[in-house]
Design an enzyme around this catalytic site. Structure first.
Site, PDB file in Angstrom:
ATOM      1  N   HIS A  84       0.794  -1.012  -0.259  1.00  0.00           N
ATOM      2  CA  HIS A  84      -0.179   0.102   0.206  1.00  0.00           C
ATOM      3  C   HIS A  84       0.649   1.159   0.198  1.00  0.00           C
ATOM      4  O   HIS A  84       0.332   2.499  -0.106  1.00  0.00           O
ATOM      5  CB  HIS A  84      -1.202  -0.155   1.184  1.00  0.00           C
ATOM      6  CG  HIS A  84      -0.404  -0.324   2.550  1.00  0.00           C
ATOM      7  ND1 HIS A  84      -0.607  -0.301   3.632  1.00  0.00           N
ATOM      8  CD2 HIS A  84       0.025   1.669   2.707  1.00  0.00           C
ATOM      9  CE1 HIS A  84       0.162   0.278   4.420  1.00  0.00           C
ATOM     10  NE2 HIS A  84       0.785   1.369   4.096  1.00  0.00           N
ATOM     11  N   ASP A 133      -0.187  -7.737   1.441  1.00  0.00           N
ATOM     12  CA  ASP A 133       0.186  -6.355   1.903  1.00  0.00           C
ATOM     13  C   ASP A 133       2.131  -6.012   1.179  1.00  0.00           C
ATOM     14  O   ASP A 133       2.719  -5.767   2.777  1.00  0.00           O
ATOM     15  CB  ASP A 133      -0.311  -5.019   2.573  1.00  0.00           C
ATOM     16  CG  ASP A 133      -0.050  -4.137   2.869  1.00  0.00           C
ATOM     17  OD1 ASP A 133      -0.415  -4.141   2.042  1.00  0.00           O
ATOM     18  OD2 ASP A 133      -0.393  -3.712   4.290  1.00  0.00           O
ATOM     19  N   GLY A 225       2.430   6.248   9.797  1.00  0.00           N
ATOM     20  CA  GLY A 225       3.427   7.228   9.296  1.00  0.00           C
ATOM     21  C   GLY A 225       4.402   5.481   9.469  1.00  0.00           C
ATOM     22  O   GLY A 225       6.142   5.660   8.815  1.00  0.00           O
ATOM     23  N   SER A 227       3.786   2.254   7.733  1.00  0.00           N
ATOM     24  CA  SER A 227       3.959   1.205   6.857  1.00  0.00           C
ATOM     25  C   SER A 227       5.278   1.094   6.665  1.00  0.00           C
ATOM     26  O   SER A 227       5.743   1.825   5.567  1.00  0.00           O
ATOM     27  CB  SER A 227       2.890   2.368   6.178  1.00  0.00           C
ATOM     28  OG  SER A 227       1.513   1.938   6.422  1.00  0.00           O
ATOM     29  N   GLY A 228       4.997  -0.219   6.032  1.00  0.00           N
ATOM     30  CA  GLY A 228       6.306  -0.621   5.388  1.00  0.00           C
ATOM     31  C   GLY A 228       7.834  -0.925   5.685  1.00  0.00           C
ATOM     32  O   GLY A 228       8.837  -1.942   5.266  1.00  0.00           O
TER      33      GLY A 228
END
Length: 278
Positions: A84, A133, A225, A227-228
């Site tokens: 995402h 994801d 903030g 994410s990933g």
């Protein structure tokens, strides 16, 4: 309202893409929001998490580079992040750069992305709540390891990380609902326990799938903030990455665990691309 991932918001003036429309980052993101921030954490020391990267994205409307997400170096030339974090149906590699070896956001010496591979089962329509994801980014050239830059090991497929295992998550995201990480924006770290999927399902309902992993405790979770970014645990004396920050509750509730993509679920896919690549 649609799920919002945990993308980096403190540098974003963008609205987030959501099912064809756009949602201002201040709006109620609904039950599954893409996350990007550490709550209950503290400053990480330089070089402590040498695999942590920052993913920079060229905003087409403002023509400015924004720190969008976190990620992890898992190979001299490959980064693992959340699917995402890559906006649009046909992302363009020149719009993405990766920052390495720094605890503070810096675009100046970032590395160009040469290839973007979202997991084929990730759905742009369903977003984070549909699972899978994860995304791989190939860098233009292999990076040289140093005391500030090093790749993280992936876990063996059979490695057990039972509920209660203490792990660490890192990121530059919000430190409380609506509260940006203050200057100088130092990378945050927080220790979190792994939470059983069954317990997590009681909090979220039946949207927690086998390829997801939950972690967090009272006051120690991620927020918009992060994410990933990587969730890493100690295994036989070495650090391995067991999760990728994916999503969490609306408003970053401090007592609800964060949901991660479970790395062991994607090992065959990761190895296929990394080892078949010229």
């Amino acid at each position: 309202p649609c799920p919002l991932p945990l993308q980096m918001l403190w540098l974003l003036v963008l609205t987030l893409p959501c099912l064809g429309g756009s949602v201002p980052v201040t709006s109620d993101p609904g039950p599954g929001t893409e996350l990007v921030g550490i709550m209950g954490g503290h400053d990480a020391a330089n070089g402590k998490w040498p695999w942590q990267v920052g993913l920079w994205f060229l905003d087409p409307t403002s023509s400015q580079w924004n720190l969008r997400c976190g990620g992890s170096l898992i190979h001299p030339q490959w980064v693992l992040t959340a699917a995402h974090c890559i906006p649009g149906r046909n992302p363009v590699t020149r719009d993405f750069k990766v920052q390495l070896g720094r605890v503070r956001p810096s675009y100046s010496d970032s590395v160009q992305v040469a290839r973007i591979i979202r997991h084929p089962k990730y759905s742009l329509e369903n977003g984070v709540s549909g699972g899978a994801d994860v995304a791989l980014l190939k860098l233009e050239a292999p990076v040289q390891p140093s005391n500030l830059v090093m790749w993280i090991r992936l876990p063996p497929a059979s490695s057990p990380f039972p509920p209660g295992t203490r792990c660490w998550v890192t990121g530059w995201g919000l430190i409380a609902p609506g509260e940006l990480l203050p200057p100088p924006h130092n990378l945050q770290e927080v220790e979190v326990p792994i939470v059983a999927n069954e317990i997590c399902q009681q909090q979220y309902g039946n949207v927690i799938t086998d390829d997801m992993l939950c972690a967090g405790s009272e006051g120690r979770v991620t927020c918009q903030g992060d994410s990933g970014g990587p969730l890493v645990c100690q295994w036989r004396g070495t650090w391995v990455q067991v999760g990728v920050v994916s999503w969490g509750p609306q408003y970053c509730l401090p007592n609800v665990p964060t949901v991660y993509a479970r790395v062991t679920s994607f090992l065959p896919w990761i190895h296929l691309h990394i080892h078949s690549s010229p």
